[in-house]
Design a protein around this motif. Sequence first.
Motif, mmCIF file in Angstrom:
data_model
loop_
_atom_site.group_PDB
_atom_site.id
_atom_site.type_symbol
_atom_site.label_atom_id
_atom_site.label_comp_id
_atom_site.label_asym_id
_atom_site.label_seq_id
_atom_site.Cartn_x
_atom_site.Cartn_y
_atom_site.Cartn_z
ATOM 1 N N CYS A 174 -3.831 -21.975 -21.770
ATOM 2 C CA CYS A 174 -4.991 -21.606 -20.966
ATOM 3 C C CYS A 174 -6.097 -21.079 -21.874
ATOM 4 N N TYR A 206 -1.195 -19.248 -12.791
ATOM 5 C CA TYR A 206 -2.605 -19.642 -12.724
ATOM 6 C C TYR A 206 -3.473 -18.420 -12.989
ATOM 7 N N HIS A 214 -10.673 -22.643 -12.160
ATOM 8 C CA HIS A 214 -9.268 -22.392 -11.846
ATOM 9 C C HIS A 214 -8.388 -23.112 -12.875
ATOM 10 N N TYR A 226 -4.438 -23.676 -14.115
ATOM 11 C CA TYR A 226 -3.094 -23.556 -13.552
ATOM 12 C C TYR A 226 -2.109 -24.300 -14.444
ATOM 13 N N TRP A 244 -0.992 -26.933 -19.147
ATOM 14 C CA TRP A 244 -2.059 -26.273 -18.416
ATOM 15 C C TRP A 244 -3.157 -27.269 -18.080
#
Length: 608
Positions: free
Chosen positions: A266, A173, A231, A233, A239
């Motif tokens: 991400c 993360y 956030h 993760y 993702w």
Amino acid sequence: MQAAGEEQEGYSVARLRRQYQDFVGAKRDEIKEQRIARHYYHGDQWDEKEVKVLKARKQPILTNNRISRKVDGVVGLLERTRQDPKAYPRTPQQEEGADIATEAMRYTLDACEWTMVSSEVGRNAAINGIGVLEMALEQGDHADPEVVLTTVEPDTFFYDPRSTRPDFSDARYMGVAKWMDIEEAQLTFPDMAEEIAGLVSTGSDVETWQQQDRERRWIDIDEKRVRVIEHWYRRGTEWFFCFYTGTTKLQSGASPFFDEKGRTICRFLAFSAYVDHDGDRYGFVRNLKSSQDEVNARRSKALHQLNTRRVIARKDAVEDVERARKEWARPDGWVEVNDMSAFQADDNARQADLAGQLKLLEEAKAEVENFGPNPALLGQGVDGQSGRAISMLMQAGMAELGPFLLHYKAWKLRVYRAVWCAIQRYWTSERWIRVTDEEGVAQFVQLNGLQLDEYGLPTIVNALGSLDVDLIMDEGPDTMNVMQDTFDVMSTLAQNNVPIPPAVLIKLSGLPGKAKKEVLQALEQPKQDPEKAALEMENAKAEVGKTKAEALDKFASASQKFAQAFAPQPLPGEYGGDGQAPQGGQMPQGGPPPMTMPQAPQPAPLPF
């Protein structure tokens, strides 16, 4: 075991908050080191205790900031060695498509001001040890979204503390924590406007841990701000993202960004300069901090010794010790002594101490200067040297920056691939992009254009979704140094009357590409004999005259035929009644009677 709700809707806010708290607790030393590194880069290199002691001694507080020069030199080096992305085809049929992919990539990077973004990320990595950018999709003036790249401040970035790889490929993360005004937060998440307002009004869920130089709370009631956590993760191989503040989830979903294999990635693309044995990430300041402190301390001490003098005296040598000390330190001081033999300056020991301080100061400066980019690498002190010699000096200066440059280059390749995958997926409508070639000539390229093929059937031109290319950075020797060496050799041979074609010297010179092309074209034009050129000119004039004469003859012949065709003819009954002249070929006296034209009927008068 994760609950069924987490399997469908993603991780809960409580679990994500625990991950964020794990980072803050496990990386306190790293966070503190990053904070000190930023202060050192900006010239704040004395702490409060040191300043208090120096003021008590009346010792000057000097800061000779050499760390900022080193970091800025590294950023300049990154810009000098910058390489543009280039796409290469995987199959022979994709050669033309590789050029289209390269142009689309460079168009997107130019729109994002990639030069500034990449340099800023490199500077953050050199100072803090971590460089991060975020990728986003924004609606532009076309039907498809635009890919946007933005720098992320390292003091707002958090990640999986168990990650130890420089490229963060093992991180589960990562994300950012930022303060947002209440109005901005409500505009960003309109569906949660009431919940956000309720958090600010009640001030619930106030946390007490500290992150970086930022505030310590989740909600700021006085300023009406909230700390919003973005956030991201990884769950399995995919993702997901979640925005939350306190215990309130604002927005969540799957990542809209993909890699070459169709898996989500991400939006944060980060790399580290160095990773130590504890898994902490650091930059150049860690290795330069001790030498920088020594430079500041010894410069301050040396100046203090130059401004003061040490005295050896008997106890009753002067009436007032403090007054004598002040007067002795002044250039025009007046010191009254009771016994001169009992009062003397300790100049010999003072000079020895000062010489030792200055010598150690020079060693500390050399320690800082010899780290990373040397003067040759920064282009200093290389006048009159050959390109080969400059290249060898630059390679020696880049040796210490090898790991950093490798990590930086690998990060740029990951950014290029991520941007290309986003372009392929989201640029589906027709558009024109403006690209500039190496010589500064602008041209326009059509993407996803609809045209008719040779059979009259519609087909898509330059379809990005069907291109299969590899993105790499151009590699090769320093061509400018090699060309300069060759040019110097050829120039020397030409000065020694060795016949060297001018075109060879022009190609090896440092002229711009456009200027080279114009000069070479001028040299390639054949030289003509003046007499031959004059003869050709006369022949051309004669040919033009002949053409004009023929044109006039044709015009006169056509005019004669036109006059004959429209000459007046005799009416029936005249000259014998059959239109022929009288017998004997003589016309009646007075010539033929005048011709009369029939009158055209007049239009009827209008009724009004």
